[in-house]
Write a protein that holds these residues in place. Structure first.
Motif, PDB file in Angstrom:
ATOM      1  N   LYS A   1       2.069   1.706  -3.537  1.00 55.97           N
ATOM      2  CA  LYS A   1       0.958   2.155  -4.369  1.00 55.97           C
ATOM      3  C   LYS A   1       0.663   3.631  -4.103  1.00 55.97           C
ATOM      4  O   LYS A   1       0.389   4.395  -5.034  1.00 55.97           O
ATOM      5  CB  LYS A   1      -0.285   1.302  -4.081  1.00 55.97           C
ATOM      6  CG  LYS A   1      -1.303   1.308  -5.186  1.00 55.97           C
ATOM      7  CD  LYS A   1      -2.492   0.440  -4.825  1.00 55.97           C
ATOM      8  CE  LYS A   1      -2.299  -0.950  -5.357  1.00 55.97           C
ATOM      9  NZ  LYS A   1      -3.547  -1.749  -5.248  1.00 55.97           N
ATOM     10  N   ASN A   2       0.744   4.033  -2.845  1.00 60.93           N
ATOM     11  CA  ASN A   2       0.516   5.435  -2.488  1.00 60.93           C
ATOM     12  C   ASN A   2       1.579   6.336  -3.111  1.00 60.93           C
ATOM     13  O   ASN A   2       1.270   7.432  -3.580  1.00 60.93           O
ATOM     14  CB  ASN A   2       0.494   5.595  -0.967  1.00 60.93           C
ATOM     15  CG  ASN A   2       0.001   6.946  -0.537  1.00 60.93           C
ATOM     16  OD1 ASN A   2      -0.836   7.546  -1.189  1.00 60.93           O
ATOM     17  ND2 ASN A   2       0.520   7.423   0.578  1.00 60.93           N
ATOM     18  N   GLN A   3       2.815   5.880  -3.123  1.00 60.05           N
ATOM     19  CA  GLN A   3       3.893   6.639  -3.763  1.00 60.05           C
ATOM     20  C   GLN A   3       3.596   6.825  -5.247  1.00 60.05           C
ATOM     21  O   GLN A   3       3.774   7.915  -5.801  1.00 60.05           O
ATOM     22  CB  GLN A   3       5.234   5.902  -3.587  1.00 60.05           C
ATOM     23  CG  GLN A   3       5.730   5.821  -2.173  1.00 60.05           C
ATOM     24  CD  GLN A   3       6.437   7.082  -1.760  1.00 60.05           C
ATOM     25  OE1 GLN A   3       6.928   7.828  -2.593  1.00 60.05           O
ATOM     26  NE2 GLN A   3       6.483   7.337  -0.463  1.00 60.05           N
ATOM     27  N   ASP A   4       3.157   5.754  -5.918  1.00 60.09           N
ATOM     28  CA  ASP A   4       2.820   5.839  -7.342  1.00 60.09           C
ATOM     29  C   ASP A   4       1.689   6.837  -7.568  1.00 60.09           C
ATOM     30  O   ASP A   4       1.729   7.638  -8.509  1.00 60.09           O
ATOM     31  CB  ASP A   4       2.420   4.472  -7.891  1.00 60.09           C
ATOM     32  CG  ASP A   4       3.591   3.510  -7.967  1.00 60.09           C
ATOM     33  OD1 ASP A   4       4.751   3.966  -7.964  1.00 60.09           O
ATOM     34  OD2 ASP A   4       3.338   2.281  -8.047  1.00 60.09           O
ATOM     35  N   TYR A   5       0.685   6.795  -6.724  1.00 59.06           N
ATOM     36  CA  TYR A   5      -0.444   7.713  -6.872  1.00 59.06           C
ATOM     37  C   TYR A   5      -0.014   9.157  -6.642  1.00 59.06           C
ATOM     38  O   TYR A   5      -0.507  10.059  -7.311  1.00 59.06           O
ATOM     39  CB  TYR A   5      -1.583   7.340  -5.929  1.00 59.06           C
ATOM     40  CG  TYR A   5      -2.343   6.099  -6.341  1.00 59.06           C
ATOM     41  CD1 TYR A   5      -2.528   5.767  -7.672  1.00 59.06           C
ATOM     42  CD2 TYR A   5      -2.886   5.256  -5.393  1.00 59.06           C
ATOM     43  CE1 TYR A   5      -3.222   4.646  -8.050  1.00 59.06           C
ATOM     44  CE2 TYR A   5      -3.588   4.120  -5.758  1.00 59.06           C
ATOM     45  CZ  TYR A   5      -3.755   3.820  -7.092  1.00 59.06           C
ATOM     46  OH  TYR A   5      -4.446   2.704  -7.463  1.00 59.06           O
ATOM     47  N   ASP A   6       0.903   9.382  -5.715  1.00 59.96           N
ATOM     48  CA  ASP A   6       1.409  10.736  -5.487  1.00 59.96           C
ATOM     49  C   ASP A   6       2.132  11.264  -6.725  1.00 59.96           C
ATOM     50  O   ASP A   6       1.973  12.430  -7.106  1.00 59.96           O
ATOM     51  CB  ASP A   6       2.337  10.778  -4.274  1.00 59.96           C
ATOM     52  CG  ASP A   6       1.593  10.646  -2.953  1.00 59.96           C
ATOM     53  OD1 ASP A   6       0.366  10.851  -2.938  1.00 59.96           O
ATOM     54  OD2 ASP A   6       2.255  10.330  -1.939  1.00 59.96           O
TER      55      ASP A   6
ATOM     56  N   LEU B   1       0.825  -1.208   0.000  1.00 58.11           N
ATOM     57  CA  LEU B   1       0.000   0.000   0.000  1.00 58.11           C
ATOM     58  C   LEU B   1       0.860   1.259   0.000  1.00 58.11           C
ATOM     59  O   LEU B   1       0.517   2.253  -0.636  1.00 58.11           O
ATOM     60  CB  LEU B   1      -0.944  -0.001   1.202  1.00 58.11           C
ATOM     61  CG  LEU B   1      -2.109  -0.978   1.123  1.00 58.11           C
ATOM     62  CD1 LEU B   1      -2.898  -0.958   2.430  1.00 58.11           C
ATOM     63  CD2 LEU B   1      -3.019  -0.657  -0.040  1.00 58.11           C
ATOM     64  N   TYR B   2       1.973   1.227   0.696  1.00 56.63           N
ATOM     65  CA  TYR B   2       2.885   2.368   0.714  1.00 56.63           C
ATOM     66  C   TYR B   2       3.433   2.629  -0.690  1.00 56.63           C
ATOM     67  O   TYR B   2       3.474   3.769  -1.147  1.00 56.63           O
ATOM     68  CB  TYR B   2       4.026   2.125   1.704  1.00 56.63           C
ATOM     69  CG  TYR B   2       5.004   3.252   1.777  1.00 56.63           C
ATOM     70  CD1 TYR B   2       4.686   4.417   2.463  1.00 56.63           C
ATOM     71  CD2 TYR B   2       6.239   3.177   1.153  1.00 56.63           C
ATOM     72  CE1 TYR B   2       5.580   5.476   2.530  1.00 56.63           C
ATOM     73  CE2 TYR B   2       7.137   4.220   1.211  1.00 56.63           C
ATOM     74  CZ  TYR B   2       6.799   5.365   1.903  1.00 56.63           C
ATOM     75  OH  TYR B   2       7.692   6.407   1.955  1.00 56.63           O
TER      76      TYR B   2
ATOM     77  N   GLU C   1      -0.450  12.041  -9.355  1.00 52.60           N
ATOM     78  CA  GLU C   1      -1.165  13.274  -9.004  1.00 52.60           C
ATOM     79  C   GLU C   1      -0.334  14.503  -9.361  1.00 52.60           C
ATOM     80  O   GLU C   1      -0.854  15.472  -9.924  1.00 52.60           O
ATOM     81  CB  GLU C   1      -1.505  13.291  -7.519  1.00 52.60           C
ATOM     82  CG  GLU C   1      -2.262  14.514  -7.083  1.00 52.60           C
ATOM     83  CD  GLU C   1      -2.523  14.561  -5.601  1.00 52.60           C
ATOM     84  OE1 GLU C   1      -3.353  15.385  -5.184  1.00 52.60           O
ATOM     85  OE2 GLU C   1      -1.896  13.780  -4.845  1.00 52.60           O
TER      86      GLU C   1
END
Length: 97
Positions: A38-43, A35-36, A46
């Motif tokens: 994936k969150n980096q990729d989404y950041d 999840l971390y 964005e």
């Protein structure tokens, strides 16, 4: 049952519960790492999309300015001078050789 058998069953139960807890912790740790990432990729996505939005907003403003310029008398005069070679009666035209 004797006291020895009860302790043996208790130990086996505690061991199995400890194994289950350790297994759950391991699975949860792996999921947290995923999840971390994936969150980096989404950041990153964005930030990229925000940059694209700014570029498109700037482009929209440029198009609006150009559209306003096209509707002006200045555009008509510039086009007539550059493409048709027309000038006002009181203008002097200098041409390069």
């Amino acid at each position: 049952m004797s006291r020895y058998r009860r302790k043996k069953k208790n130990r086996a139960g505690r061991f199995s519960i400890a194994c289950i807890v350790i297994l759950l912790l391991a699975v949860m740790s792996v999921q947290i790492v995923r999840l971390y990432d994936k969150n980096q990729d989404y950041d990153l996505k964005e930030a990229d999309l925000n940059e694209q939005l700014e570029q498109e907003t700037e482009r929209r403003d440029q198009i609006a300015d150009y559209e306003e310029y096209i509707g002006s008398q200045e555009y008509v005069e510039d086009t007539a001078k550059s493409k048709l070679g027309l000038v006002y009666d009181n203008e002097i035209v200098f041409k390069e050789k």
